[in-house]
Design an enzyme around this catalytic site. Structure first.
Site, PDB file in Angstrom:
ATOM      1  N   TRP A 155      50.962  45.753  73.103  1.00  0.00           N
ATOM      2  CA  TRP A 155      51.737  45.506  74.315  1.00  0.00           C
ATOM      3  C   TRP A 155      52.757  46.606  74.609  1.00  0.00           C
ATOM      4  O   TRP A 155      53.294  46.651  75.717  1.00  0.00           O
ATOM      5  CB  TRP A 155      52.476  44.153  74.202  1.00  0.00           C
ATOM      6  CG  TRP A 155      53.238  44.006  72.913  1.00  0.00           C
ATOM      7  CD1 TRP A 155      52.805  43.358  71.790  1.00  0.00           C
ATOM      8  CD2 TRP A 155      54.517  44.558  72.587  1.00  0.00           C
ATOM      9  NE1 TRP A 155      53.742  43.473  70.788  1.00  0.00           N
ATOM     10  CE2 TRP A 155      54.809  44.205  71.254  1.00  0.00           C
ATOM     11  CE3 TRP A 155      55.461  45.321  73.294  1.00  0.00           C
ATOM     12  CZ2 TRP A 155      55.983  44.581  70.602  1.00  0.00           C
ATOM     13  CZ3 TRP A 155      56.630  45.698  72.648  1.00  0.00           C
ATOM     14  CH2 TRP A 155      56.882  45.331  71.323  1.00  0.00           C
ATOM     15  N   ASN A 156      53.073  47.481  73.643  1.00  0.00           N
ATOM     16  CA  ASN A 156      54.242  48.354  73.863  1.00  0.00           C
ATOM     17  C   ASN A 156      53.994  49.491  74.863  1.00  0.00           C
ATOM     18  O   ASN A 156      54.934  49.971  75.493  1.00  0.00           O
ATOM     19  CB  ASN A 156      54.809  48.876  72.539  1.00  0.00           C
ATOM     20  CG  ASN A 156      53.813  49.652  71.731  1.00  0.00           C
ATOM     21  OD1 ASN A 156      52.618  49.598  71.995  1.00  0.00           O
ATOM     22  ND2 ASN A 156      54.285  50.384  70.744  1.00  0.00           N
ATOM     23  N   LYS A 179      39.984  44.469  74.653  1.00  0.00           N
ATOM     24  CA  LYS A 179      40.859  43.299  74.584  1.00  0.00           C
ATOM     25  C   LYS A 179      42.305  43.802  74.504  1.00  0.00           C
ATOM     26  O   LYS A 179      42.755  44.280  73.471  1.00  0.00           O
ATOM     27  CB  LYS A 179      40.560  42.458  73.326  1.00  0.00           C
ATOM     28  CG  LYS A 179      41.250  41.104  73.403  1.00  0.00           C
ATOM     29  CD  LYS A 179      41.653  40.550  72.071  1.00  0.00           C
ATOM     30  CE  LYS A 179      42.929  41.106  71.528  1.00  0.00           C
ATOM     31  NZ  LYS A 179      44.151  40.885  72.351  1.00  0.00           N
ATOM     32  N   GLY A 232      47.784  48.932  66.710  1.00  0.00           N
ATOM     33  CA  GLY A 232      48.578  47.731  66.468  1.00  0.00           C
ATOM     34  C   GLY A 232      49.188  47.775  65.081  1.00  0.00           C
ATOM     35  O   GLY A 232      49.335  48.849  64.490  1.00  0.00           O
ATOM     36  N   SER A 233      49.486  46.600  64.553  1.00  0.00           N
ATOM     37  CA  SER A 233      50.180  46.535  63.261  1.00  0.00           C
ATOM     38  C   SER A 233      49.241  46.894  62.112  1.00  0.00           C
ATOM     39  O   SER A 233      48.018  46.709  62.196  1.00  0.00           O
ATOM     40  CB  SER A 233      50.715  45.122  63.048  1.00  0.00           C
ATOM     41  OG  SER A 233      49.636  44.215  63.007  1.00  0.00           O
ATOM     42  N   GLU A 254      45.235  53.270  64.834  1.00  0.00           N
ATOM     43  CA  GLU A 254      46.580  53.833  64.907  1.00  0.00           C
ATOM     44  C   GLU A 254      47.508  52.664  64.614  1.00  0.00           C
ATOM     45  O   GLU A 254      47.619  51.740  65.402  1.00  0.00           O
ATOM     46  CB  GLU A 254      46.789  54.426  66.303  1.00  0.00           C
ATOM     47  CG  GLU A 254      47.894  55.441  66.332  1.00  0.00           C
ATOM     48  CD  GLU A 254      49.159  54.831  66.883  1.00  0.00           C
ATOM     49  OE1 GLU A 254      50.014  54.435  66.051  1.00  0.00           O
ATOM     50  OE2 GLU A 254      49.286  54.751  68.112  1.00  0.00           O
ATOM     51  N   LEU A 255      48.111  52.691  63.418  1.00  0.00           N
ATOM     52  CA  LEU A 255      48.828  51.503  62.919  1.00  0.00           C
ATOM     53  C   LEU A 255      50.336  51.738  62.891  1.00  0.00           C
ATOM     54  O   LEU A 255      50.850  52.608  63.572  1.00  0.00           O
ATOM     55  CB  LEU A 255      48.264  51.135  61.539  1.00  0.00           C
ATOM     56  CG  LEU A 255      46.722  50.992  61.508  1.00  0.00           C
ATOM     57  CD1 LEU A 255      46.222  50.707  60.102  1.00  0.00           C
ATOM     58  CD2 LEU A 255      46.251  49.908  62.467  1.00  0.00           C
ATOM     59  N   CYS A 288      55.645  53.059  67.728  1.00  0.00           N
ATOM     60  CA  CYS A 288      55.274  53.242  66.320  1.00  0.00           C
ATOM     61  C   CYS A 288      55.828  54.556  65.779  1.00  0.00           C
ATOM     62  O   CYS A 288      55.855  54.773  64.572  1.00  0.00           O
ATOM     63  CB  CYS A 288      53.765  53.159  66.163  1.00  0.00           C
ATOM     64  SG  CYS A 288      52.917  54.148  67.376  1.00  0.00           S
ATOM     65  N   GLU A 389      59.098  47.995  59.712  1.00  0.00           N
ATOM     66  CA  GLU A 389      59.315  48.461  61.078  1.00  0.00           C
ATOM     67  C   GLU A 389      60.214  47.467  61.811  1.00  0.00           C
ATOM     68  O   GLU A 389      59.873  46.284  61.888  1.00  0.00           O
ATOM     69  CB  GLU A 389      57.965  48.475  61.810  1.00  0.00           C
ATOM     70  CG  GLU A 389      57.368  49.834  61.988  1.00  0.00           C
ATOM     71  CD  GLU A 389      56.115  49.780  62.851  1.00  0.00           C
ATOM     72  OE1 GLU A 389      55.223  48.965  62.599  1.00  0.00           O
ATOM     73  OE2 GLU A 389      56.031  50.599  63.788  1.00  0.00           O
TER      74      GLU A 389
HETATM   75  P1  ADP Z   1      52.119  43.487  67.377  1.00  0.00           P
HETATM   76  O1  ADP Z   1      52.782  42.872  66.186  1.00  0.00           O
HETATM   77  O2  ADP Z   1      52.722  44.743  67.836  1.00  0.00           O
HETATM   78  O3  ADP Z   1      51.844  42.515  68.473  1.00  0.00           O
HETATM   79  P2  ADP Z   1      49.422  43.216  66.498  1.00  0.00           P
HETATM   80  O4  ADP Z   1      48.729  44.041  65.486  1.00  0.00           O
HETATM   81  O5  ADP Z   1      49.679  41.784  66.174  1.00  0.00           O
HETATM   82  O6  ADP Z   1      50.738  43.995  66.836  1.00  0.00           O
HETATM   83  O7  ADP Z   1      48.653  43.246  67.880  1.00  0.00           O
HETATM   84  C1  ADP Z   1      47.955  44.373  68.371  1.00  0.00           C
HETATM   85  C2  ADP Z   1      46.693  43.906  69.054  1.00  0.00           C
HETATM   86  O8  ADP Z   1      45.877  43.246  68.087  1.00  0.00           O
HETATM   87  C3  ADP Z   1      46.923  42.890  70.166  1.00  0.00           C
HETATM   88  O9  ADP Z   1      45.963  43.100  71.191  1.00  0.00           O
HETATM   89  C4  ADP Z   1      46.653  41.565  69.486  1.00  0.00           C
HETATM   90  O10 ADP Z   1      46.254  40.537  70.365  1.00  0.00           O
HETATM   91  C5  ADP Z   1      45.501  41.962  68.573  1.00  0.00           C
HETATM   92  N1  ADP Z   1      45.276  41.068  67.418  1.00  0.00           N
HETATM   93  C6  ADP Z   1      46.187  40.377  66.705  1.00  0.00           C
HETATM   94  N2  ADP Z   1      45.576  39.660  65.726  1.00  0.00           N
HETATM   95  C7  ADP Z   1      44.244  39.910  65.823  1.00  0.00           C
HETATM   96  C8  ADP Z   1      43.077  39.474  65.103  1.00  0.00           C
HETATM   97  N3  ADP Z   1      43.153  38.635  64.077  1.00  0.00           N
HETATM   98  N4  ADP Z   1      41.881  39.944  65.492  1.00  0.00           N
HETATM   99  C9  ADP Z   1      41.780  40.813  66.534  1.00  0.00           C
HETATM  100  N5  ADP Z   1      42.833  41.249  67.243  1.00  0.00           N
HETATM  101  C10 ADP Z   1      44.051  40.819  66.901  1.00  0.00           C
END
Ligand code: ADP
Length: 487
Positions: A155-156, A179, A232-233, A254-255, A288, A389
């Protein structure tokens, strides 16, 4: 002015059609600055994800066979469309994500640049011929698109993160199921509308929004999806990496990061402080590559903190649709709770508060998730903020005496995304940038996200690079062809 309306409904995009989900459920998108609903987005699940995969697979043959010039032309049209719609797209980003409009405009420009850069790169997918040691043999290597790709974005940077994945995938001849984050899907939807206008054929790009785990599992379990590209994370990245391994799918990830920023006594102090403030509070600290550990050499620490404090106090926080806002809200309540927890933990363990340190009541909207721009001094290794973080507007300051000491401290983390150094000493800048275990290093520079550069991390910060020379490598396979020629 909130340009989006709570009553406005948005749909999924599958096989060239805008549609509601079978469940007829919607996700409410909230403006983090005001707490208002800015729109409702159709929430799809397993059925829609499968349809999207089918469409990406059905269209792969024709799209991958298209000339690279034709693909590049579409990407260039999308580049111009993004720029033409810059102001509207920026307002969408500000309203669904919270960043100030000035930063949102920059994000639209960066997203557009990704399409231009990849359009240019699309024409330069080269193969090789190799001289054989046998007279009758002809040897060559060709590059081909990996296949239908799944992309999951955060989302950032709700527009530019999508662009970073969509552009190289399309340039390489891949089709895609995206997605985006459920908190900020409208930017992605608006981008898809423009992609449709630019002439991307039906089925080549597909957009599903909904429960992340449900959609993610379907994308990962389907053998026809040959690659997953994720931002994402680290936690979710590891999970996806593990699941991708079951079918040996290609991955780019990219984590998370925990960027050290090292300020040496021989830096240009004023320009350094300006850059540190800009970089730390950009996107309310929710990037990040945000500096998470600011190491300042002991001899200049007092002067650094005085200047830094002055500048931080002058930052204007609020609903970023106003031109003069510097810092917006954090994305939601759990983001706010994390920031509070990190600051409280640091203070309890001996850090001192230079400025900020509270949930803000000064911003122009009461229901927003505002935390005051904060500076902490005397931070040490035992505190949560040093190891996790924070993703918020908090600048933790550490001190150090020697170059060797600070390099060891900077590298003492499982993350390896971005690092920064400030020095006017050329030899030191070379020595330290080479010694830092990070995928990216800024020397007297904090802007790492440039399309011309290879963005990405090492260690637990990820695999693969986005942008820069070779950006299409991530979406191409290598095929080796050998033939015997008769006389
Ligand atoms: P943040 O903590 O910054 O929201 P996330 O890693 O949770 O980071 O989210 C990054 C992306 O990964 C978002 O699009 C989120 O919906 C998606 N996401 C989170 N959990 C899952 C999962 N179990 N499987 C697939 N996508 C996921």
């Amino acid at each position: 002015m909130e340009l989006l309306k709570s009553s406005k409904k948005y749909q999924l995009f599958i096989n060239g059609e805008w549609k509601n989900s079978i469940s007829n459920q919607f996700i409410e998108v909230i403006n983090p600055a005001t707490g208002n609903i800015v729109g409702q987005v159709a929430s799809g699940n397993i059925v829609e994800t499968k349809e999207a995969i089918d469409a990406a697979c059905d269209s792969f043959f024709s799209w991958s066979k298209e000339t690279s010039k034709a693909r590049a032309d579409i990407l260039m049209r999308l580049y111009f469309l993004l720029l033409e719609n810059e102001e509207y797209l920026a307002s969408v980003i500000t309203n669904e994500m919270g960043k100030p409009i000035v930063q949102a405009r920059k994000e639209v420009q960066t997203a557009a640049e990704h399409f231009r850069w990849n359009a240019e790169e699309a024409r330069r997918i080269y193969g090789q011929t190799i001289q054989s040691s046998e007279k009758q043999k002809r040897l060559s290597i060709i590059r081909q698109p990996v296949g239908p790709v799944a992309a999951i974005t955060p989302w950032n940077f709700p527009l530019s993160m999508v662009a970073r994945k969509l552009a190289p995938a399309l340039a390489s001849g891949c089709t895609i199921v995206l997605k985006p984050a459920e908190q900020t899907p409208i930017s992605a939807i608006e981008l898809f509308k423009l992609a449709e206008k630019a002439g991307v054929p039906n089925g080549v790009i597909n957009l599903v929004i909904g429960n992340p785990k449900e959609i993610g599992d379907v994308l990962l379990e389907d053998k026809r999806i040959r690659k997953i590209t994720f931002t994402g994370s680290t936690e979710v990245g590891k999970l996806l990496y593990k699941n991708a391994a079951k079918q040996v799918k290609r991955v780019s990830m990219e984590l998370g990061g925990h960027a050290p920023m090292i300020v040496f006594e021989d830096c240009d102090l004023e320009s350094t402080v300006n850059q540190v403030v800009k970089s730390k509070f950009n996107n309310t600290g929710q990037t990040c590559v945000s500096p998470n550990r600011i190491y300042v050499q002991q001899s200049i620490k007092d002067s650094f903190i005085n200047l830094f404090k002055e500048q931080v106090q002058s930052l204007k926080m609020g609903y970023g649709i106003d031109e003069n806002i510097d810092v917006g809200p954090v994305v939601n309540q759990s983001g706010l709770d994390k920031v509070k927890k990190h600051v409280e933990d640091a203070i309890q363990k001996g850090a001192t508060l230079v400025v900020g340190g509270t949930v803000s009541d000064k911003a122009n909207h009461k229901n927003g998730y505002f935390y005051e721009p904060t500076v902490l001094d005397h931070v040490d290794e035992q505190m949560l903020i040093t190891n996790q973080e924070t993703f918020g507007p908090v600048a933790p300051i550490f001190s150090f005496e020697t170059e060797d000491e600070v390099v060891k401290k900077a590298n003492n983390t499982d993350y390896g995304l971005a690092a920064y150094i400030f020095t006017e000493n050329l030899s030191r800048s070379v020595r330290v940038s080479e010694a830092l275990e990070y995928g990216m290093v800024g020397i007297n520079d904090t802007v790492l996200s440039q399309v011309e550069g290879s963005f990405g991390g090492i260690k637990e910060s990820g695999i693969g690079r986005e942008g820069g020379p070779g950006c299409l490598e991530e979406f191409l396979e290598t095929k080796w062809i050998t033939s015997t020629i008769r006389d």
